[in-house]
Design a protein around this motif. Structure first.
Motif: not given
Ligand SMILES: O=c1[nH]c(=O)c2ncn([C@@H]3O[C@H](COP(=O)(O)OP(=O)(O)OP(=O)(O)O)[C@@H](O)[C@H]3O)c2[nH]1
Ligand SMILES: [Mg+2]
Length: 207
Positions: A6-9, A11-16, A31-39, A90-96
């Motif tokens: 799953i191409a996501t960083k 963690k909430g989605k990953a758990k589901e 993507l947390l397991d594939y650090p070489e994947a581009p951001d 609310a900003g780029t730092e992604k604060n839920d």
């Protein structure tokens, strides 16, 4: 090994995704397991465009089948916002927490009957040499005046799911996975995935 990427960083989605795929006999990598994947920058104008961008860039880089999820909250009284900007509202730092506060503040004078909203999810599955397909799901509800419950992620504490008569964050993970936008999109994707994985010799343990 039976494995889905799953191409996501998030963690909430990953758990589901893990909960759903583990029950079917698959390990989930993100993507947390594939650090070489581009951001990848989410420059699309729709959930669909962003999901395709994320799936294709990871699949091209890894040479494997990849699923990406672009999702978010649409609030009717806000003209559909935050929409594709849900993660960074609310900003780029992604604060839920800050995202929730911003939505609650914008809705502070809006009465209950006009607080209708929905979660949307578009999943894109990209298969090397096999193109990319998208599948969508949604879940209807209302924005509560305050937080309720501690499960889930994102806007779950303030999203009252009409079908369950509780906030998303008051649902057990298995309950959320019955009605969520993500689960519904995944249901549609399942047949495509099954065909593709079986071609690769994988076994699909349908629950
Ligand atoms: O309460 C929620 N319950 C959900 O079930 C849900 N699904 C999506 N969202 C919101 O929408 C953003 C996705 O944005 P998004 O698709 O760009 O993902 P993201 O940037 O968080 O991670 P990535 O997958 O892109 O790496 C998330 O961060 C959340 O704010 C949800 N909120
Ligand atoms: Mg994102």
């Amino acid at each position: 090994m039976n494995e889905v990427i799953i191409a996501t960083k998030n963690k909430g989605k990953a758990k589901e995704f893990e909960r759903i795929f583990n029950a079917r006999g698959f390990d989930v990598k993100t993507l947390l397991d594939y650090p070489e994947a581009p951001d990848i920058e989410e420059t699309g104008a729709t959930f669909e465009e962003n999901a395709i961008l994320k799936a294709e860039s990871a699949s091209d880089r890894l040479g494997k089948m990849v699923i990406a999820d672009d999702s978010g909250l649409e609030v009717d009284a806000l003209g559909g916002r935050p929409g594709i900007y849900s993660a960074r509202y609310a900003g780029t730092e992604k604060n839920d927490d800050a995202n929730i506060d911003k939505v609650l503040d914008e809705l502070k004078d809006v009465p209950a009957a006009e607080r209708t909203a929905r979660f949307r999810c578009v999943l894109a599955v990209s298969i090397p040499g096999g193109g990319t397909q998208t599948f969508s799901g949604s879940c209807e509800g209302r924005i509560l005046p305050e937080r309720r419950g501690t499960n889930g992620f994102g806007y779950d504490p303030v999203f009252y799911a009409d079908e369950m008569n509780r906030s998303m964050a008051e649902l057990e993970p298995a309950e959320k996975n019955k009605i969520s936008h993500r689960a519904r999109a995944l249901e549609k994707l399942e047949q495509t995935l099954l065909t593709s994985l079986e071609k690769d010799g994988h076994q699909w343990a349908k629950s």
